[in-house]
Design a protein around this motif. Structure first.
Motif, short mmCIF file in Angstrom:
data_model
loop_
_atom_site.label_atom_id
_atom_site.label_comp_id
_atom_site.label_asym_id
_atom_site.label_seq_id
_atom_site.Cartn_x
_atom_site.Cartn_y
_atom_site.Cartn_z
N GLU A 27 -12.14 8.56 8.41
CA GLU A 27 -11.70 7.70 9.51
C GLU A 27 -12.17 8.18 10.87
O GLU A 27 -11.96 7.50 11.88
N ASP A 28 -12.78 9.35 10.94
CA ASP A 28 -13.40 9.81 12.18
C ASP A 28 -14.79 9.20 12.39
O ASP A 28 -15.40 9.40 13.44
N THR A 29 -15.27 8.50 11.41
CA THR A 29 -16.59 7.88 11.52
C THR A 29 -16.62 6.88 12.66
O THR A 29 -15.77 5.97 12.73
N ALA A 30 -17.55 7.05 13.57
CA ALA A 30 -17.64 6.20 14.76
C ALA A 30 -18.85 6.62 15.59
O ALA A 30 -19.47 7.65 15.31
N ILE A 31 -19.13 5.82 16.58
CA ILE A 31 -20.05 6.25 17.63
C ILE A 31 -19.22 6.96 18.68
O ILE A 31 -18.22 6.40 19.15
N TYR A 32 -19.62 8.15 19.04
CA TYR A 32 -18.90 8.95 20.01
C TYR A 32 -19.64 8.92 21.35
O TYR A 32 -20.85 9.16 21.41
N TYR A 33 -18.89 8.61 22.40
CA TYR A 33 -19.44 8.50 23.74
C TYR A 33 -18.83 9.55 24.66
O TYR A 33 -17.61 9.75 24.66
N CYS A 34 -19.68 10.13 25.44
CA CYS A 34 -19.25 11.02 26.50
C CYS A 34 -19.08 10.19 27.78
O CYS A 34 -19.86 9.27 28.03
N ALA A 35 -18.07 10.52 28.57
CA ALA A 35 -17.84 9.80 29.82
C ALA A 35 -17.38 10.77 30.90
O ALA A 35 -16.76 11.80 30.60
N ALA A 36 -17.68 10.43 32.14
CA ALA A 36 -17.30 11.26 33.28
C ALA A 36 -16.61 10.42 34.34
O ALA A 36 -17.02 9.28 34.60
N ARG A 37 -15.58 10.98 34.93
CA ARG A 37 -14.84 10.28 35.98
C ARG A 37 -14.84 11.13 37.24
O ARG A 37 -14.46 12.31 37.21
N GLU A 38 -15.25 10.51 38.33
CA GLU A 38 -15.26 11.21 39.62
C GLU A 38 -13.84 11.37 40.14
O GLU A 38 -12.96 10.58 39.80
N PRO A 39 -13.62 12.36 40.99
CA PRO A 39 -12.30 12.52 41.61
C PRO A 39 -11.87 11.24 42.33
O PRO A 39 -12.70 10.58 42.97
N PHE A 40 -10.62 10.88 42.17
CA PHE A 40 -9.99 9.74 42.85
C PHE A 40 -10.51 8.40 42.33
O PHE A 40 -10.22 7.35 42.90
N SER A 41 -11.26 8.40 41.26
CA SER A 41 -11.73 7.15 40.69
C SER A 41 -10.71 6.61 39.69
O SER A 41 -10.02 7.37 39.02
N ASN A 42 -10.60 5.31 39.61
CA ASN A 42 -9.65 4.70 38.68
C ASN A 42 -10.19 4.58 37.27
O ASN A 42 -9.43 4.41 36.32
N GLY A 43 -11.49 4.64 37.14
CA GLY A 43 -12.09 4.50 35.82
C GLY A 43 -13.20 5.50 35.63
O GLY A 43 -13.44 6.37 36.48
N TYR A 44 -13.85 5.39 34.49
CA TYR A 44 -14.96 6.29 34.19
C TYR A 44 -16.23 5.75 34.84
O TYR A 44 -16.58 4.59 34.66
N ASN A 45 -16.90 6.60 35.56
CA ASN A 45 -18.05 6.19 36.34
C ASN A 45 -19.37 6.27 35.58
O ASN A 45 -20.30 5.53 35.88
N TYR A 46 -19.42 7.19 34.62
CA TYR A 46 -20.69 7.42 33.93
C TYR A 46 -20.44 7.51 32.43
O TYR A 46 -19.43 8.09 31.99
N TRP A 47 -21.39 6.98 31.67
CA TRP A 47 -21.28 6.98 30.21
C TRP A 47 -22.59 7.43 29.59
O TRP A 47 -23.68 7.14 30.12
N GLY A 48 -22.47 8.12 28.47
CA GLY A 48 -23.64 8.44 27.69
C GLY A 48 -24.01 7.29 26.77
O GLY A 48 -23.30 6.27 26.71
N GLN A 49 -25.09 7.47 26.05
CA GLN A 49 -25.59 6.41 25.19
C GLN A 49 -24.90 6.37 23.84
O GLN A 49 -25.02 5.39 23.11
N GLY A 50 -24.18 7.41 23.51
CA GLY A 50 -23.45 7.48 22.25
C GLY A 50 -24.22 8.22 21.18
O GLY A 50 -25.46 8.25 21.16
#
Length: 118
Positions: free
Chosen positions: A88-111
């Motif tokens: 059940e861990d099978t999936a595409i895994y994405y890395c993400a980064a959030r800048e300080p004071f940001s409400n959401g994730y600003n940057y994403w990897g390709q998976g």
């Protein structure tokens, strides 16, 4: 512009381990909150784990005790150590980064694909 590049995915048998890496470009990596998300076929993307700039971590209940997130600010890299993997861990895994004071994730990897066979 920050770029995130994941690596380390692959095929593993149930009970096995994988280590994902997320390499970031730019000079502000240390200030980011870093996270790993995953998306399985037919399911919504879900937050797996995160680590803030102070090193505090969050884990989804489904991975607690099995996955470990870490970061090396000197290398601009975040890691996800995955142990005792389940199908059940099978999936595409994405890395993400959030800048300080940001409400959401600003940057994403390709998976990167993680497949766990039973």
């Amino acid at each position: 512009q920050v770029q995130l590049v994941e690596s380390g995915g692959g095929l593993v048998q149930a009970g096995g381990s994988l280590r994902l890496s997320c390499a970031a470009s730019g000079r502000t990596f240390a200030s980011f909150l870093m996270a790993w998300f995953r998306q399985a076929p037919g399911k919504e993307r879900e937050l797996v784990t995160s680590i803030n700039r102070g090193g505090s971590t969050y884990y989804a209940d489904s991975v607690k005790g099995r996955f470990t997130i870490s970061r090396d600010n000197a290398k601009n890299t975040a890691y996800l150590q995955m142990n005792s993997l389940k199908p059940e861990d099978t999936a595409i895994y994405y890395c993400a980064a959030r800048e300080p004071f940001s409400n959401g994730y600003n940057y994403w990897g390709q998976g990167t694909q993680v497949t766990v066979s039973s």
